[in-house]
Design an enzyme around this catalytic site. Structure first.
Site, mmCIF file in Angstrom:
data_model
loop_
_atom_site.group_PDB
_atom_site.id
_atom_site.type_symbol
_atom_site.label_atom_id
_atom_site.label_comp_id
_atom_site.label_asym_id
_atom_site.label_seq_id
_atom_site.Cartn_x
_atom_site.Cartn_y
_atom_site.Cartn_z
ATOM 1 N N ASP A 1 -10.629 3.135 4.889
ATOM 2 C CA ASP A 1 -11.124 1.758 4.783
ATOM 3 C C ASP A 1 -12.656 1.714 4.787
ATOM 4 O O ASP A 1 -13.251 0.701 4.446
ATOM 5 C CB ASP A 1 -10.613 0.912 5.964
ATOM 6 C CG ASP A 1 -9.307 0.188 5.632
ATOM 7 O OD1 ASP A 1 -9.056 -0.062 4.443
ATOM 8 O OD2 ASP A 1 -8.558 -0.115 6.582
ATOM 9 N N LYS B 1 0.840 -1.202 0.000
ATOM 10 C CA LYS B 1 0.000 0.000 0.000
ATOM 11 C C LYS B 1 0.872 1.247 0.000
ATOM 12 O O LYS B 1 0.630 2.192 -0.753
ATOM 13 C CB LYS B 1 -0.937 0.000 1.218
ATOM 14 C CG LYS B 1 -2.049 -1.040 1.120
ATOM 15 C CD LYS B 1 -2.770 -1.227 2.447
ATOM 16 C CE LYS B 1 -3.776 -2.387 2.365
ATOM 17 N NZ LYS B 1 -4.402 -2.693 3.658
ATOM 18 N N GLN C 1 -4.186 -1.643 9.990
ATOM 19 C CA GLN C 1 -4.123 -2.969 9.381
ATOM 20 C C GLN C 1 -4.634 -4.011 10.376
ATOM 21 O O GLN C 1 -4.139 -4.114 11.496
ATOM 22 C CB GLN C 1 -2.678 -3.287 8.950
ATOM 23 C CG GLN C 1 -2.534 -4.582 8.184
ATOM 24 C CD GLN C 1 -3.266 -4.583 6.844
ATOM 25 O OE1 GLN C 1 -3.218 -3.620 6.086
ATOM 26 N NE2 GLN C 1 -3.977 -5.663 6.546
#
Ligand code: NAD
Length: 283
Positions: free
Chosen positions: A117, A50, A94
């Site tokens: 997200d 990412k 994460q």
């Protein structure tokens, strides 16, 4: 006839190119920060990819690596610091987090305006209300893949297999928003084959190798395979989806491969969300 393959890599590349070009025109560089706790090897690779992609597209991307032993309180403080840092547009935590930390508390602590997200309850609510929102990256990517086929979503019966908070449920909201008739099947669905058979669009997000067999599909269906399963085969370790691709492609109209389907889209949509968050925060 065999299905046409939906090339997720190519579609992801074109989204990334759009994002890169838009960032180039800005007078600032949007910033994305990923928080990673501990040393889960899969998470390490995801976060590194990412950050790498962010840099390629002209975003500022950095990674906060925190020890496994961090307390929930200290992690919440770290999130709060990032919330208050005006230069940071996107915050990503994460998952999974170590067991002694309640991931829900951490997700709830992220500023919804920086929640790239799309996991914060505020954003989940906005998604279901059909409001402007940072939508979760994987299902948003799936919508782009379906749209790429040119098959209209409106009026179609979409069958989603899996009801997770990160894929199945938001996928249902996104397709309902686009006027599909949506069915969500899951582990307690008695006759999965009969349900999947109704799907003009089938999205498989289960995590069970080749659960969806060719016989279960309606001829001509658009099949989106979110699953990523590593299995041993012929003495090698191979990556397969939740759909039996080899046979399903003889029945489906369109199908995504694994790898090279949904996977690359997730990261592309994350970059798109970061840019969107940056623009919305400044308007
Ligand atoms: P999850 O484990 O949270 O949810 C799985 C869902 O499948 C559950 O809702 C469960 O009810 C359902 N299910 C389990 N067994 C079933 C069965 N026999 N029949 C019908 N439904 C069943 O998983 P998730 O996080 O949604 O991920 C699903 C898969 O997608 C995994 O393979 C994961 O690795 C993959 N994934 C890929 C991406 C990507 O970027 N491509 C992103 C997220 C997840």
């Amino acid at each position: 006839v065999t299905a046409r393959i939906i090339d997720g890599r190519a579609i992801a590349r074109s989204i990334e190119e759009e994002v890169r070009a838009e960032i180039e025109r800005l007078r600032f560089r949007p910033g994305l920060t990923a928080i990673r706790v501990g040393s889960d090897p899969a998470s390490e690779i995801y976060v590194r990819n990412k950050a790498k992609k962010a840099h390629q597209l002209g975003l500022r991307g950095d990674e906060r690596i925190l020890p496994d032993s961090i307390t929930e309180r200290d992690l919440l403080d770290e999130v709060q610091r990032l919330n208050e840092d005006a230069d940071i547009d996107g915050i990503l935590v994460q998952l999974p987090l170590p067991k002694h930390i309640d991931s829900r508390k951490i997700i709830d602590a992220v500023d919804p305006a920086k929640d790239v997200d799309g996991f914060h309850p505020m954003n989940v609510g906005r998604l279901h209300l059909g409001r402007e929102v940072l939508a979760p990256c994987t299902p948003a990517g799936c919508v782009r893949l379906i749209e790429s086929t040119g098959v209209p979503i409106e009026g179609k019966h979409a069958v989603i297999v899996g009801r997770s908070d990160i894929v199945g449920k938001p996928m249902a909201a996104l397709l309902l928003q686009r006027n599909a008739t949506v069915t969500v099947a899951h582990s307690r669905t008695p006759d999965l084959a009969a349900v999947v058979k109704q799907g003009d669009i089938v999205v498989a997000a289960v995590g069970k190798p080749r659960l969806i067999q060719a016989e279960m599909l309606k001829r001509g269906a658009v099949v989106i395979d979110v699953g990523i399963n590593r299995i041993p085969e012929n003495n090698r370790s191979v990556l397969v989806g939740d759909v039996d691709f080899g046979h399903a492609r003889e029945v489906a109209g369109w199908i995504t491969p694994v790898p090279g389907g949904v996977g690359p889209m997730t990261i592309a949509m994350l970059m798109r969300n970061t840019l969107t968050a940056a623009m919305w925060r400044r308007r």
